[in-house]
Design a protein around this motif. Sequence first.
Motif, PDB file in Angstrom:
ATOM      1  N   SER A  54      71.251  80.111  55.194  1.00 47.32           N
ATOM      2  CA  SER A  54      71.502  78.666  55.189  1.00 47.32           C
ATOM      3  C   SER A  54      72.927  78.423  54.709  1.00 47.32           C
ATOM      4  CB  SER A  54      70.512  77.948  54.270  1.00 47.32           C
ATOM      5  OG  SER A  54      70.704  78.374  52.925  1.00 47.32           O
ATOM      6  N   ILE A  55      73.467  77.286  55.132  1.00 46.16           N
ATOM      7  CA  ILE A  55      74.807  76.893  54.687  1.00 46.16           C
ATOM      8  C   ILE A  55      74.632  75.895  53.555  1.00 46.16           C
ATOM      9  CG2 ILE A  55      76.993  75.835  55.361  1.00 46.16           C
ATOM     10  CD1 ILE A  55      76.456  76.667  58.216  1.00 46.16           C
ATOM     11  N   SER A  56      75.073  76.270  52.383  1.00 45.18           N
ATOM     12  CA  SER A  56      74.916  75.395  51.213  1.00 45.18           C
ATOM     13  C   SER A  56      75.896  74.236  51.256  1.00 45.18           C
ATOM     14  CB  SER A  56      75.124  76.209  49.935  1.00 45.18           C
ATOM     15  OG  SER A  56      76.450  76.739  49.918  1.00 45.18           O
ATOM     16  N   ARG A  57      75.663  73.244  50.432  1.00 48.01           N
ATOM     17  CA  ARG A  57      76.570  72.096  50.347  1.00 48.01           C
ATOM     18  C   ARG A  57      77.909  72.531  49.729  1.00 48.01           C
ATOM     19  NH1 ARG A  57      74.789  66.982  50.807  1.00 48.01           N
ATOM     20  NH2 ARG A  57      76.272  66.255  49.243  1.00 48.01           N
ATOM     21  N   VAL A  58      78.936  71.817  50.104  1.00 50.07           N
ATOM     22  CA  VAL A  58      80.277  72.115  49.600  1.00 50.07           C
ATOM     23  C   VAL A  58      80.518  71.313  48.336  1.00 50.07           C
ATOM     24  CG1 VAL A  58      82.733  72.157  50.154  1.00 50.07           C
ATOM     25  CG2 VAL A  58      81.058  72.427  51.970  1.00 50.07           C
ATOM     26  N   SER A  59      81.020  71.962  47.308  1.00 50.44           N
ATOM     27  CA  SER A  59      81.303  71.260  46.061  1.00 50.44           C
ATOM     28  C   SER A  59      82.718  70.693  46.071  1.00 50.44           C
ATOM     29  CB  SER A  59      81.141  72.204  44.869  1.00 50.44           C
ATOM     30  OG  SER A  59      82.155  73.192  44.874  1.00 50.44           O
TER      31      SER A  59
ATOM     32  N   ILE B 206      97.815  82.315  71.332  1.00 48.44           N
ATOM     33  CA  ILE B 206      97.774  82.189  69.879  1.00 48.44           C
ATOM     34  C   ILE B 206      97.411  80.743  69.556  1.00 48.44           C
ATOM     35  CG2 ILE B 206      99.114  82.221  67.735  1.00 48.44           C
ATOM     36  CD1 ILE B 206      98.546  84.979  68.754  1.00 48.44           C
ATOM     37  N   SER B 207      96.315  80.545  68.832  1.00 47.45           N
ATOM     38  CA  SER B 207      95.813  79.196  68.556  1.00 47.45           C
ATOM     39  C   SER B 207      96.056  78.811  67.108  1.00 47.45           C
ATOM     40  CB  SER B 207      94.312  79.117  68.868  1.00 47.45           C
ATOM     41  OG  SER B 207      94.067  79.416  70.228  1.00 47.45           O
ATOM     42  N   VAL B 208      96.537  77.587  66.918  1.00 44.57           N
ATOM     43  CA  VAL B 208      96.747  77.050  65.574  1.00 44.57           C
ATOM     44  C   VAL B 208      95.815  75.858  65.395  1.00 44.57           C
ATOM     45  CG1 VAL B 208      98.380  75.982  63.979  1.00 44.57           C
ATOM     46  CG2 VAL B 208      99.145  77.797  65.526  1.00 44.57           C
ATOM     47  N   LEU B 209      94.800  76.031  64.552  1.00 42.42           N
ATOM     48  CA  LEU B 209      93.835  74.969  64.263  1.00 42.42           C
ATOM     49  C   LEU B 209      94.329  74.103  63.114  1.00 42.42           C
ATOM     50  CD1 LEU B 209      90.628  77.160  64.517  1.00 42.42           C
ATOM     51  CD2 LEU B 209      91.088  75.165  65.950  1.00 42.42           C
ATOM     52  N   PRO B 210      93.765  72.909  62.932  1.00 42.88           N
ATOM     53  CA  PRO B 210      94.130  72.088  61.769  1.00 42.88           C
ATOM     54  C   PRO B 210      93.889  72.838  60.469  1.00 42.88           C
ATOM     55  CG  PRO B 210      92.895  70.778  63.357  1.00 42.88           C
ATOM     56  CD  PRO B 210      92.841  72.200  63.840  1.00 42.88           C
ATOM     57  N   VAL B 211      94.716  72.560  59.471  1.00 43.32           N
ATOM     58  CA  VAL B 211      94.601  73.251  58.180  1.00 43.32           C
ATOM     59  C   VAL B 211      93.224  73.017  57.561  1.00 43.32           C
ATOM     60  CG1 VAL B 211      95.567  73.416  55.857  1.00 43.32           C
ATOM     61  CG2 VAL B 211      97.091  73.066  57.815  1.00 43.32           C
ATOM     62  N   LEU B 212      92.671  71.816  57.748  1.00 40.83           N
ATOM     63  CA  LEU B 212      91.373  71.496  57.141  1.00 40.83           C
ATOM     64  C   LEU B 212      90.257  72.405  57.663  1.00 40.83           C
ATOM     65  CD1 LEU B 212      91.496  67.582  57.167  1.00 40.83           C
ATOM     66  CD2 LEU B 212      91.768  69.105  55.205  1.00 40.83           C
ATOM     67  N   SER B 213      90.386  72.867  58.908  1.00 45.26           N
ATOM     68  CA  SER B 213      89.333  73.721  59.464  1.00 45.26           C
ATOM     69  C   SER B 213      89.205  75.031  58.696  1.00 45.26           C
ATOM     70  CB  SER B 213      89.611  74.001  60.943  1.00 45.26           C
ATOM     71  OG  SER B 213      90.756  74.811  61.091  1.00 45.26           O
ATOM     72  N   SER B 214      90.335  75.502  58.132  1.00 40.77           N
ATOM     73  CA  SER B 214      90.296  76.770  57.399  1.00 40.77           C
ATOM     74  C   SER B 214      89.446  76.650  56.128  1.00 40.77           C
ATOM     75  CB  SER B 214      91.721  77.212  57.037  1.00 40.77           C
ATOM     76  OG  SER B 214      92.332  76.300  56.158  1.00 40.77           O
ATOM     77  N   ILE B 215      89.388  75.440  55.538  1.00 39.47           N
ATOM     78  CA  ILE B 215      88.584  75.249  54.326  1.00 39.47           C
ATOM     79  C   ILE B 215      87.099  75.348  54.660  1.00 39.47           C
ATOM     80  CG2 ILE B 215      88.017  73.606  52.493  1.00 39.47           C
ATOM     81  CD1 ILE B 215      90.861  72.537  52.744  1.00 39.47           C
ATOM     82  N   PHE B 216      86.718  74.682  55.765  1.00 40.49           N
ATOM     83  CA  PHE B 216      85.320  74.752  56.185  1.00 40.49           C
ATOM     84  C   PHE B 216      84.954  76.192  56.559  1.00 40.49           C
ATOM     85  CE2 PHE B 216      82.012  72.229  58.852  1.00 40.49           C
ATOM     86  CZ  PHE B 216      81.017  72.675  57.996  1.00 40.49           C
ATOM     87  N   GLU B 217      85.858  76.872  57.256  1.00 40.61           N
ATOM     88  CA  GLU B 217      85.600  78.257  57.658  1.00 40.61           C
ATOM     89  C   GLU B 217      85.429  79.151  56.433  1.00 40.61           C
ATOM     90  OE1 GLU B 217      88.872  79.231  60.151  1.00 40.61           O
ATOM     91  OE2 GLU B 217      88.261  77.877  61.760  1.00 40.61           O
ATOM     92  N   ARG B 218      86.228  78.898  55.398  1.00 39.48           N
ATOM     93  CA  ARG B 218      86.122  79.701  54.177  1.00 39.48           C
ATOM     94  C   ARG B 218      84.761  79.505  53.513  1.00 39.48           C
ATOM     95  NH1 ARG B 218      90.059  81.621  50.846  1.00 39.48           N
ATOM     96  NH2 ARG B 218      91.136  81.952  52.838  1.00 39.48           N
TER      97      ARG B 218
ATOM     98  N   ILE C 248      81.904  78.630  55.025  1.00 40.64           N
ATOM     99  CA  ILE C 248      80.883  79.290  55.847  1.00 40.64           C
ATOM    100  C   ILE C 248      80.952  80.804  55.652  1.00 40.64           C
ATOM    101  CG2 ILE C 248      80.140  79.727  58.217  1.00 40.64           C
ATOM    102  CD1 ILE C 248      81.132  76.933  58.926  1.00 40.64           C
ATOM    103  N   SER C 249      82.174  81.323  55.558  1.00 41.32           N
ATOM    104  CA  SER C 249      82.350  82.758  55.341  1.00 41.32           C
ATOM    105  C   SER C 249      81.711  83.182  54.022  1.00 41.32           C
ATOM    106  CB  SER C 249      83.835  83.097  55.348  1.00 41.32           C
ATOM    107  OG  SER C 249      84.043  84.454  55.050  1.00 41.32           O
ATOM    108  N   ASN C 250      81.862  82.356  52.982  1.00 38.36           N
ATOM    109  CA  ASN C 250      81.249  82.667  51.687  1.00 38.36           C
ATOM    110  C   ASN C 250      79.725  82.673  51.786  1.00 38.36           C
ATOM    111  OD1 ASN C 250      83.777  82.848  50.575  1.00 38.36           O
ATOM    112  ND2 ASN C 250      83.746  80.818  49.629  1.00 38.36           N
ATOM    113  N   CYS C 251      79.188  81.724  52.573  1.00 39.47           N
ATOM    114  CA  CYS C 251      77.732  81.660  52.740  1.00 39.47           C
ATOM    115  C   CYS C 251      77.214  82.901  53.463  1.00 39.47           C
ATOM    116  CB  CYS C 251      77.348  80.399  53.513  1.00 39.47           C
ATOM    117  SG  CYS C 251      77.651  78.855  52.632  1.00 39.47           S
ATOM    118  N   VAL C 252      77.936  83.345  54.485  1.00 38.11           N
ATOM    119  CA  VAL C 252      77.541  84.538  55.231  1.00 38.11           C
ATOM    120  C   VAL C 252      77.597  85.771  54.333  1.00 38.11           C
ATOM    121  CG1 VAL C 252      78.184  86.075  57.134  1.00 38.11           C
ATOM    122  CG2 VAL C 252      78.235  83.595  57.459  1.00 38.11           C
ATOM    123  N   THR C 253      78.670  85.862  53.546  1.00 37.50           N
ATOM    124  CA  THR C 253      78.819  87.005  52.638  1.00 37.50           C
ATOM    125  C   THR C 253      77.667  87.051  51.635  1.00 37.50           C
ATOM    126  OG1 THR C 253      81.229  86.882  52.823  1.00 37.50           O
ATOM    127  CG2 THR C 253      80.343  88.087  50.955  1.00 37.50           C
ATOM    128  N   LYS C 254      77.314  85.884  51.093  1.00 38.56           N
ATOM    129  CA  LYS C 254      76.212  85.815  50.125  1.00 38.56           C
ATOM    130  C   LYS C 254      74.897  86.236  50.776  1.00 38.56           C
ATOM    131  CE  LYS C 254      73.878  82.609  47.007  1.00 38.56           C
ATOM    132  NZ  LYS C 254      73.779  81.200  46.541  1.00 38.56           N
TER     133      LYS C 254
END
Length: 508
Positions: free
Chosen positions: A390-395, A473-485, A487-493
Amino acid sequence: MHDEFSNDELKINGFDFFRKDRQSHGGGLIIYTKSCLSCTRRIDLETNDLETIWLEVKRNKQKAFLMCYSYRPPTSTVDWIIKMENSIEKAISDQKEIILLGDLNFNLLNENSIPTSWLRMINSLNFEQLINKPTRVTSISETLIDHVYTNAPENITEIVVPYFSISDHYPVCITRKMNNSFETGPVHKSITYRDTKHFDETLFSQELENMPWFMIEEAENANDALDLFVTFFHSVLNNHAPKKCRRVKRSVQPNWMNSEILDAIKTRDKHHRDKNTEQYRLWRNKVKNLIQRSKTEFYSETINNNHNNPKQLWQNLHDITGKSKDHQTSFINDDEGNPILDPETAANTFNDFFTSVFETFQSDESHHQYNNAKLDQNIRSKLPENVQFSISRVSVTFIKTQLENLKINKATGIDDISAKFLKIAAPIICKPLSSILNLSIQQGTYPNNLKKAKVTPIFKSGNKSDPNNYRPISVLPVLSSIFERHISNCVTKYVEEYDLFYHHQSGF
């Protein structure tokens, strides 16, 4: 040749020609140019005591350049160099690219045969000599006496000295590029940037705090919430760092360039416009010395300070050697092999190619009729019942930490919000951003604007006109990297929990 030879005798179909006969025995110059090429003879740059022909070459919507063919007799004195320098300096006042070529009878393979005054002049004018092979070869000697000089070597794409000739000199062949960037517009480029000359972080933060961020929490979906955030942020940012457009010759200055060099260049050019020869030469030499010193200091620091940063080290070393990996194309070809000169058509062609890699998966629908229930059952059979992803809420704290740790040189996405301003605004915008991302998690949707990227085609190898030889080469908005981080933490957990459970069940 002399006056008794008429122009009709020298005519070649499909070519124009320019001649300068020697007024004594033998010699003289003649240049043939294709009739479709617009060439104007610059008599104002020529003198009777120099065997030179100056041409100005123009093409539609391109910046003109000057070409000078010259012959220097072997018996010439230092006076020839002085006169030649005066002629070149007069041409430089046009502020155009110059290509100087001809039989100059200085053997570049023997440094002792080259007058110091000639080398000093070439260096002071920032010219580069391109030929490095012998151009006259006999049974007992090899000499390089046919030269090509230019103040824009980046425009010369090919240099060849074929070892065959109908005279005692080999031909010297060069190719000057005529790329699409010239054909579709002016040489200068326009860049858009945020003007931070009067930017005040305190006032910027105060105005951000007064924005109605509570409206984001009332939004019904993540797309509307993100649109509100971008609108609020832009309204404040445009007040404190307005966007401006500026015309420049280069969109990015070299790293060794500094304000002292730029000021010296302006002073040099001013004296040149005022025809103050003495001051112009003084500042011309000063600019050259400043550039050499700045390059030496910059590249020395690069090598000494980047032992642990190989990416930056190699980038700067490529700048020194001229082996830059920035291989962009001036045009690509359509299906019929014709160059695409319209930027929008070229962009759509690249887009169609980059998306076509997925077409093979859609070629046969029978292979893609998935049974979701069966797929879900198969996955469940591989996992323990009490382990669930599951993807937990973001603090708010997580968002704030991520914003404060952003690298300010991170590329800006299509939302036009740079990492620099997000980092400054971190304590203020962390709460509304957490609301947006939590709404996205709750509804199981990802904001559309975080999916959009700036895509740049990067050349790999082979034919530059073939879209198959580019990768995106794709450059996404900077904010997308925060959400990706997050989700990555949730997957790692999840992976860590599953590994622990698996090891426990296995008796480890």
